[in-house]
Design a protein around this motif. Structure first.
Motif, PDB file in Angstrom:
ATOM      1  N   VAL A  89     -12.784 -16.953  49.893  1.00 59.25           N
ATOM      2  CA  VAL A  89     -12.248 -16.959  51.254  1.00 59.25           C
ATOM      3  C   VAL A  89     -13.332 -17.345  52.252  1.00 59.25           C
ATOM      4  CG1 VAL A  89     -11.176 -15.567  53.062  1.00 59.25           C
ATOM      5  CG2 VAL A  89     -10.534 -15.217  50.668  1.00 59.25           C
ATOM      6  N   ALA A  90     -14.550 -16.807  52.080  1.00 56.41           N
ATOM      7  CA  ALA A  90     -15.637 -17.088  53.012  1.00 56.41           C
ATOM      8  C   ALA A  90     -16.979 -16.836  52.338  1.00 56.41           C
ATOM      9  CB  ALA A  90     -15.512 -16.226  54.269  1.00 56.41           C
ATOM     10  N   VAL A  91     -18.006 -17.542  52.824  1.00 55.69           N
ATOM     11  CA  VAL A  91     -19.370 -17.353  52.337  1.00 55.69           C
ATOM     12  C   VAL A  91     -20.301 -17.233  53.539  1.00 55.69           C
ATOM     13  CG1 VAL A  91     -21.276 -18.323  50.998  1.00 55.69           C
ATOM     14  CG2 VAL A  91     -18.920 -18.667  50.231  1.00 55.69           C
ATOM     15  N   LEU A  92     -21.106 -16.171  53.548  1.00 58.82           N
ATOM     16  CA  LEU A  92     -22.087 -15.948  54.607  1.00 58.82           C
ATOM     17  C   LEU A  92     -23.478 -15.930  54.000  1.00 58.82           C
ATOM     18  CD1 LEU A  92     -22.909 -15.089  57.521  1.00 58.82           C
ATOM     19  CD2 LEU A  92     -22.559 -12.725  56.791  1.00 58.82           C
ATOM     20  N   THR A  93     -24.402 -16.693  54.587  1.00 57.97           N
ATOM     21  CA  THR A  93     -25.802 -16.649  54.158  1.00 57.97           C
ATOM     22  C   THR A  93     -26.668 -16.240  55.340  1.00 57.97           C
ATOM     23  OG1 THR A  93     -26.277 -18.976  54.684  1.00 57.97           O
ATOM     24  CG2 THR A  93     -25.398 -18.490  52.487  1.00 57.97           C
ATOM     25  N   LEU A  94     -27.716 -15.468  55.032  1.00 58.35           N
ATOM     26  CA  LEU A  94     -28.687 -15.053  56.043  1.00 58.35           C
ATOM     27  C   LEU A  94     -30.060 -15.003  55.402  1.00 58.35           C
ATOM     28  CD1 LEU A  94     -29.391 -13.866  58.876  1.00 58.35           C
ATOM     29  CD2 LEU A  94     -28.983 -11.603  57.877  1.00 58.35           C
ATOM     30  N   GLY A  95     -31.029 -15.658  56.031  1.00 53.89           N
ATOM     31  CA  GLY A  95     -32.376 -15.689  55.495  1.00 53.89           C
ATOM     32  C   GLY A  95     -33.312 -14.767  56.255  1.00 53.89           C
ATOM     33  N   THR A  96     -34.473 -14.491  55.661  1.00 51.19           N
ATOM     34  CA  THR A  96     -35.492 -13.710  56.358  1.00 51.19           C
ATOM     35  C   THR A  96     -36.024 -14.461  57.576  1.00 51.19           C
ATOM     36  OG1 THR A  96     -37.138 -14.620  54.826  1.00 51.19           O
ATOM     37  CG2 THR A  96     -36.210 -12.454  54.288  1.00 51.19           C
ATOM     38  N   SER A  97     -35.736 -15.754  57.630  1.00 51.77           N
ATOM     39  CA  SER A  97     -36.086 -16.556  58.812  1.00 51.77           C
ATOM     40  C   SER A  97     -35.136 -16.281  59.976  1.00 51.77           C
ATOM     41  CB  SER A  97     -36.025 -18.042  58.467  1.00 51.77           C
ATOM     42  OG  SER A  97     -34.700 -18.425  58.138  1.00 51.77           O
ATOM     43  N   ALA A  98     -34.063 -15.519  59.692  1.00 47.32           N
ATOM     44  CA  ALA A  98     -33.027 -15.154  60.672  1.00 47.32           C
ATOM     45  C   ALA A  98     -31.948 -16.214  60.821  1.00 47.32           C
ATOM     46  CB  ALA A  98     -33.610 -14.808  62.033  1.00 47.32           C
ATOM     47  N   ALA A  99     -32.057 -17.345  60.120  1.00 44.57           N
ATOM     48  CA  ALA A  99     -31.018 -18.378  60.178  1.00 44.57           C
ATOM     49  C   ALA A  99     -29.823 -17.947  59.334  1.00 44.57           C
ATOM     50  CB  ALA A  99     -31.561 -19.704  59.681  1.00 44.57           C
ATOM     51  N   TYR A 100     -28.619 -18.177  59.861  1.00 44.14           N
ATOM     52  CA  TYR A 100     -27.415 -17.797  59.130  1.00 44.14           C
ATOM     53  C   TYR A 100     -26.404 -18.933  59.139  1.00 44.14           C
ATOM     54  CZ  TYR A 100     -25.115 -17.114  63.678  1.00 44.14           C
ATOM     55  OH  TYR A 100     -24.596 -17.303  64.932  1.00 44.14           O
ATOM     56  N   SER A 101     -25.472 -18.860  58.191  1.00 44.45           N
ATOM     57  CA  SER A 101     -24.331 -19.778  58.171  1.00 44.45           C
ATOM     58  C   SER A 101     -23.116 -19.007  57.668  1.00 44.45           C
ATOM     59  CB  SER A 101     -24.598 -20.995  57.275  1.00 44.45           C
ATOM     60  OG  SER A 101     -24.699 -20.606  55.916  1.00 44.45           O
ATOM     61  N   PHE A 102     -21.957 -19.387  58.177  1.00 44.57           N
ATOM     62  CA  PHE A 102     -20.699 -18.782  57.741  1.00 44.57           C
ATOM     63  C   PHE A 102     -19.701 -19.898  57.498  1.00 44.57           C
ATOM     64  CE2 PHE A 102     -16.421 -17.146  58.410  1.00 44.57           C
ATOM     65  CZ  PHE A 102     -16.422 -15.972  57.662  1.00 44.57           C
ATOM     66  N   ASP A 103     -19.118 -19.933  56.294  1.00 44.02           N
ATOM     67  CA  ASP A 103     -18.144 -20.954  55.935  1.00 44.02           C
ATOM     68  C   ASP A 103     -16.820 -20.296  55.580  1.00 44.02           C
ATOM     69  OD1 ASP A 103     -19.565 -23.745  55.711  1.00 44.02           O
ATOM     70  OD2 ASP A 103     -20.963 -22.307  54.840  1.00 44.02           O
ATOM     71  N   LEU A 104     -15.770 -20.680  56.286  1.00 49.54           N
ATOM     72  CA  LEU A 104     -14.426 -20.171  56.025  1.00 49.54           C
ATOM     73  C   LEU A 104     -13.690 -21.161  55.132  1.00 49.54           C
ATOM     74  CD1 LEU A 104     -12.317 -17.954  56.816  1.00 49.54           C
ATOM     75  CD2 LEU A 104     -11.540 -19.533  58.598  1.00 49.54           C
TER      76      LEU A 104
END
Length: 206
Positions: A89-104
């Motif tokens: 349904v969805a994928v969320l990524t978050l790095g220690t660099s603070a960059a994130y992405s969310f895919d629906l």
């Protein structure tokens, strides 16, 4: 010395179900985003953030199927995947660099009628090199799409005669069906499956 915990500043992002397959695009031909990217604020005054973790929201469904979240941390990035019935349904990524992405990838079920916003709250945990941790919230607002009816039309038919056409432009990413048709005081009611409807009221002359 006392090891201060990292600082996590809350952030908000947004996506739209109208960009999914079968969705009805907002603003006509303007593509609706199903992907959101950004950068949270993750900082540590006396060290560095060495790991992050994300917990997904509970009580959500996609087409009536509960969404389950599972994640892992590798290579400085935490990846959280939500699935319903084995489908992503969805994928969320978050790095220690603070960059994130969310895919629906699939629609989420909204309780309110209309094109409302469903706020998904993801709890973010940041841990520093001294083992201290703190939490913040990444909120992803998912805009619902909805069915669009065909513009009103006028048919002139003989007796006997018939007219045909489509009642809707589309139902949106969630799918749907015509629930009822009313002619004067007579109403035809339809279920989700294809087939004849059931009528009630006074038909009279149409």
């Amino acid at each position: 010395p006392v090891n201060d915990a990292p600082i996590v500043v809350n952030a908000t992002a947004g996506v739209a179900e109208s960009g999914l397959p079968g969705g009805l695009l907002d603003g006509g031909s303007v593509p609706a985003p199903t992907r959101a990217t950004g950068t949270m604020t993750l900082s540590d005054v006396d060290g560095s953030v060495t790991s992050v973790a994300v917990t997904g929201p509970t009580g959500l469904t996609s087409n009536g199927v509960p969404i389950a979240w599972a994640g892992s941390f590798a290579g400085g990035v935490y990846t959280l995947t939500g699935t319903a019935g084995g489908a992503t349904v969805a994928v969320l990524t978050l790095g220690t660099s603070a960059a994130y992405s969310f895919d629906l990838a699939r629609p989420t079920d909204h309780q309110a009628a209309g094109q409302d916003l469903l706020a998904l709250g993801f709890v973010v945990t940041a841990t520093d090199n001294g083992g201290a941790s703190s939490n913040g919230l990444l909120t992803v607002e998912v805009r619902d799409d909805g069915p669009v009816a065909q513009p009103a039309d006028h048919f002139v038919v003989g007796v006997p005669g018939q007219a045909s056409g489509d009642l809707v432009v589309g139902y949106g990413a969630d799918g749907g069906h015509v629930q009822s048709i009313t002619l004067g005081t007579y109403t035809l009611t339809f279920g989700p499956g294809a087939g004849a409807g059931t009528g009630g009221g006074t038909l009279g002359t149409v």
